[in-house]
Scaffold this motif. Structure first.
Motif, short mmCIF file in Angstrom:
data_model
loop_
_atom_site.label_atom_id
_atom_site.label_comp_id
_atom_site.label_asym_id
_atom_site.label_seq_id
_atom_site.Cartn_x
_atom_site.Cartn_y
_atom_site.Cartn_z
N VAL A 197 22.69 -29.45 29.96
CA VAL A 197 22.43 -28.07 30.34
C VAL A 197 21.26 -27.57 29.50
CG1 VAL A 197 23.32 -25.70 30.42
CG2 VAL A 197 24.83 -27.62 31.00
N GLU B 206 18.45 -24.18 29.34
CA GLU B 206 18.14 -22.85 29.87
C GLU B 206 17.08 -22.17 29.01
OE1 GLU B 206 19.02 -21.13 32.55
OE2 GLU B 206 20.43 -22.62 33.33
N THR C 13 24.11 -20.52 25.48
CA THR C 13 24.47 -20.02 26.81
C THR C 13 24.90 -18.55 26.76
OG1 THR C 13 26.68 -20.97 26.49
CG2 THR C 13 25.10 -22.27 27.77
N ARG D 255 22.83 -16.87 35.48
CA ARG D 255 22.59 -18.25 35.04
C ARG D 255 23.88 -18.88 34.51
NH1 ARG D 255 19.19 -20.86 37.40
NH2 ARG D 255 19.42 -22.41 35.78
N ASN E 85 25.78 -22.26 36.00
CA ASN E 85 26.12 -23.41 35.16
C ASN E 85 27.62 -23.62 35.00
OD1 ASN E 85 23.62 -24.67 34.13
ND2 ASN E 85 23.21 -22.60 33.37
N ARG F 246 29.05 -27.17 35.69
CA ARG F 246 28.63 -28.17 34.71
C ARG F 246 29.33 -27.94 33.37
NH1 ARG F 246 22.35 -28.90 34.48
NH2 ARG F 246 22.34 -26.65 34.69
#
Length: 187
Positions: free
Chosen positions: A106, A108, A153, A160, A164, A167
């Motif tokens: 992941v 971002e 995160t 967003r 995610n 995942r």
């Protein structure tokens, strides 16, 4: 010794870490193991909560990022930060795509201030106060967040995070092969 890194959803990633003293058991060995673990996982930083220890220490080595940003020297920037405290954050927010060894697969865009002043102890328990800029500041802020129970995160938009969610759920169940030893909360 390579330590297992805890995955997203593990409770140790959400605990505010505690300061340690110079007589912390096997501190030199822990620091060595954290660097070895970080290198094995191809990371540039690793915080103690990521190896299931609720203590205020993280290691960083920006050498793999040397040459990424013009004018920023990362080669040989290898540091240990014990009991760090952010004194000040300055500068414009700048976005950069971040990842995390506890959240493999992941990445971002995260906005962070371009400069951070940190008071910390080094591995000899000498107190230091330094200002870091650019990628060094970003690495420090990311790892410092781990000591506060914050993940990258948490800095992204709600949309967003929703994108995610699948995942992140798979990571928490251990349905991922990160290529390094991991512990998962729901496996």
């Amino acid at each position: 010794m390579i330590l297992p890194i805890v995955g997203f959803g593990h409770p140790s990633l959400r605990v505010r870490a505690e300061d340690i003293t110079p007589d912390y058991p096997k501190l030199a060995e822990l620091i060595e193991n954290m660097f070895e673990t970080m290198y094995h996982a191809h990371g540039v930083g690793l915080a103690a909560p990521q190896v299931n220890l609720p203590i205020r220490i993280f290691v960083a080595d920006g050498s793999p990022m040397d040459g990424t940003f013009e004018g920023e020297e990362m080669e040989g920037w290898k540091k240990v930060f014990i009991n760090p405290q952010i004194v000040e954050e300055n500068g414009d927010l700048w976005a950069y795509e971040e990842g995390c060894l506890s959240i493999p697969d992941v990445r971002e865009m995260v906005k962070r201030p371009e400069e951070v002043t940190l008071r910390y102890m080094n591995e000899e328990f000498e107190e230091k106060t330094e200002t870091f800029k650019g990628m060094q500041a970003r690495i420090i802020q990311h790892e410092y967040d781990h000591l506060e129970g914050v993940l990258f995160t948490d800095h992204i938009s709600q949309m967003r995070r929703r994108m995610n969610k699948g995942r992140l759920n798979k990571i928490s169940k251990g349905e991922i092969n990160a290529g390094y030893p991991m512990k998962f909360p729901r496996k």
